[in-house]
Design an enzyme around this catalytic site. Structure first.
Site, PDB file in Angstrom:
ATOM      1  N   LYS A 110       0.878  -1.177   0.000  1.00 53.14           N
ATOM      2  CA  LYS A 110       0.000   0.000   0.000  1.00 53.14           C
ATOM      3  C   LYS A 110       0.912   1.221   0.000  1.00 53.14           C
ATOM      4  O   LYS A 110       1.487   1.582   1.030  1.00 53.14           O
ATOM      5  CB  LYS A 110      -0.901   0.040   1.234  1.00 53.14           C
ATOM      6  CG  LYS A 110      -1.891  -1.127   1.339  1.00 53.14           C
ATOM      7  CD  LYS A 110      -1.325  -2.295   2.086  1.00 53.14           C
ATOM      8  CE  LYS A 110      -2.382  -3.394   2.222  1.00 53.14           C
ATOM      9  NZ  LYS A 110      -1.788  -4.706   2.398  1.00 53.14           N
ATOM     10  N   HIS A 135      -5.942  -5.638  11.850  1.00 50.01           N
ATOM     11  CA  HIS A 135      -5.249  -5.781  10.571  1.00 50.01           C
ATOM     12  C   HIS A 135      -3.875  -5.116  10.618  1.00 50.01           C
ATOM     13  O   HIS A 135      -3.137  -5.102   9.632  1.00 50.01           O
ATOM     14  CB  HIS A 135      -6.112  -5.149   9.464  1.00 50.01           C
ATOM     15  CG  HIS A 135      -5.705  -5.506   8.079  1.00 50.01           C
ATOM     16  ND1 HIS A 135      -5.153  -4.587   7.199  1.00 50.01           N
ATOM     17  CD2 HIS A 135      -5.751  -6.671   7.399  1.00 50.01           C
ATOM     18  CE1 HIS A 135      -4.905  -5.171   6.041  1.00 50.01           C
ATOM     19  NE2 HIS A 135      -5.248  -6.438   6.131  1.00 50.01           N
ATOM     20  N   ASP A 157      11.927  -3.219  22.569  1.00 47.46           N
ATOM     21  CA  ASP A 157      12.794  -2.531  23.540  1.00 47.46           C
ATOM     22  C   ASP A 157      12.833  -1.005  23.484  1.00 47.46           C
ATOM     23  O   ASP A 157      13.890  -0.416  23.761  1.00 47.46           O
ATOM     24  CB  ASP A 157      14.241  -3.021  23.370  1.00 47.46           C
ATOM     25  CG  ASP A 157      14.462  -4.404  23.970  1.00 47.46           C
ATOM     26  OD1 ASP A 157      13.528  -4.954  24.560  1.00 47.46           O
ATOM     27  OD2 ASP A 157      15.582  -4.923  23.824  1.00 47.46           O
TER      28      ASP A 157
END
Length: 473
Positions: A218, A391, A398
């Site tokens: 995307k 989704h 950390d």
């Protein structure tokens, strides 16, 4: 005249020949090879056809794309960057080894970037449309799915408007991901001079061998200034507005300004040339005057890649963890290397948490995901079920490193799909995603081993069956 019995014998012989081919030549992934052999044995008539469609792969077909990746990222630049990261201020960082790994796989390192995180689709769409409205030169868009719904039509209308104003518009969608979208949705845009629409791997009879390799990315790049990537496609369901889908949807997407925009643009340009044969010139990104320092690398992987770079990068993150590893993914179908990394971290006292959907969108994948839950719990991993469909695809380690992108923690994403992730080496962004995870966790149900063991016999059978074929699904 050939009898049915003769056809059956031919099918058996074909399957036997394919099995011999798999044993002799597909040695890199023995788990997938065994899954294909099981498929061929259990489905002697159609198994061979299924393998020829879904199992042959496109490594040879995409070799040119890998070479293009090397050329676009300019080897001399990468060599200069390898010298750059020997600077004491970078070499001393816990992420320097991961940066080196990506550089050795041809993904440049950038330092000056700003990133905005979206966990609400409406907020993301509003910002995206505002950026598109302000575009002056070019808009390049690639989505796995573009729906023919309210938000999909709003996007096409806006792109049409900008194209009429003289802005260069390129729109690409995946042929299978958008298979239910009528092609007439894009016709108006095709008719405007200066705008182009392309379909990545159209679903055709003569191209079935590529149907299993989808472009799951995307990507949006606007005026070489702004880029978007992440998990959100174009569809009303991402805002929980879809008429036919009653799912509580949660996703993550990012907006990038700075040096890294160039490498998102390069990823789009490679996909565009790969699909259309037409080159796109890629400029250096326009870096805002007050841009912050956020080191990051844009990493693309897929069937065209030399290795599974995104997967290996995440595994490297997990092994570097000292305190915690938090993962959000809609599908958890890892290979053995990834599973071993997760289990080893948890058994070493690292706080490992995995968040998956409590409500599935694909039941067969959900059954496979749940088949791994027992192993996770047994290793000391905490498993959270989101009250809906999460989704989001993020891994945070950390308070130091976070990755966001289109890649699910599953074998398909790692091996078969074209994916892209941003790896951000930033305490600020890692803490932001830690806080997002904790906020989501408050809404989740924590799965316990006691609860997991109480699932019914039918569920156990479903989980075992679908997991058997997970390397090829």
């Amino acid at each position: 005249m050939i009898s049915f019995g003769d056809l059956l014998w031919i099918a058996y012989l074909l399957n036997f020949a394919i099995i011999i081919t798999i044993v002799c030549f597909q040695k890199r992934n023995p788990t997938a090879s065994m899954a294909w052999i099981m498929c061929l044995i259990m489905l002697p008539v159609v198994g061979g056809l299924i393998f020829l469609i879904f199992g042959v792969g496109i490594k040879a077909f995409t070799r040119r794309k890998y070479q293009l990746k090397l050329e676009m990222n300019e080897k001399y630049l990468l060599e200069e960057q390898k010298k750059l990261i020997k600077r004491p201020d970078i070499a001393s960082q816990p992420y320097s080894v991961l940066v080196n790994y990506f550089l050795n796989n041809n993904f440049p390192y950038t330092e000056y970037n700003d990133v905005r995180v979206f966990t609400d689709a409406k907020e993301k769409y509003d910002c995206l449309f505002k950026d598109i409205e302000a575009a002056e030169e070019s808009i390049n868009i690639l989505y796995f799915i573009i729906r023919n719904d309210k938000i999909g039509n709003e996007l096409i209308d806006l792109l049409y408007k900008k194209a009429k104003q003289g802005v260069k518009v390129r729109l690409m969608y995946d042929g299978f991901g958008s298979i239910l979208t009528p092609r007439r949705l894009f016709n108006r845009l095709r008719e405007v001079e200066g705008s182009e629409v392309a379909e990545f791997f159209p679903v055709r009879i003569f191209s079935l061998s590529k149907i299993n390799h989808r472009n799951h990315r995307k990507i949006v790049v606007i005026d070489d200034k702004t880029a978007y990537l992440g998990g959100m496609n174009i569809g009303d369901e991402y805002m929980n507005n879809a008429k036919k889908r009653n799912l509580n949807w949660r996703d993550t997407h990012i907006r990038i300004e700075g040096e890294a925009v160039e490498y998102v643009a390069r990823c789009f340009a490679m996909d565009w040339e790969f699909s259309t044969g037409r080159e796109i010139p890629v400029k250096k990104a326009v870096v805002p005057q007050n841009c912050g320092r956020l080191p990051m690398q844009i990493v693309a992987s897929g069937p065209d890649s030399k290795d599974e770079e995104i997967k290996c990068g995440i595994i490297k993150m997990i092994y570097s963890a000292k305190r915690y590893v938090y993962i959000q993914t809609p599908y958890f179908v890892p290979d053995q290397a990834f599973m071993t990394a997760i289990q080893t971290a948890a058994q070493s006292g690292i706080d490992v948490r995995v968040m998956i959907p409590g409500v599935p969108d694909k039941k067969y994948v959900y059954h496979t995901t749940m088949s791994y839950a027992g192993e996770l719990l047994d290793a000391g991993v905490k498993v959270y079920l989101y009250p809906g469909f999460i989704h989001s695809k993020t891994v945070t380690v950390d308070d130091k490193i976070v990755t966001v992108g289109s890649t699910n923690i599953d074998i398909r994403s790692f091996q078969l799909l074209f994916e892209v992730n941003a790896f951000m080496f930033s305490q600020e962004k890692a803490v932001e995603h830690y806080d997002i995870f904790c906020s989501d966790m408050e809404r989740c149900h924590e799965l316990t081993m006691e609860e997991y063991k109480k699932r019914g016999f039918i569920k156990m059978v479903e989980e075992g069956f679908f997991r058997l074929f997970s390397p090829i699904m």
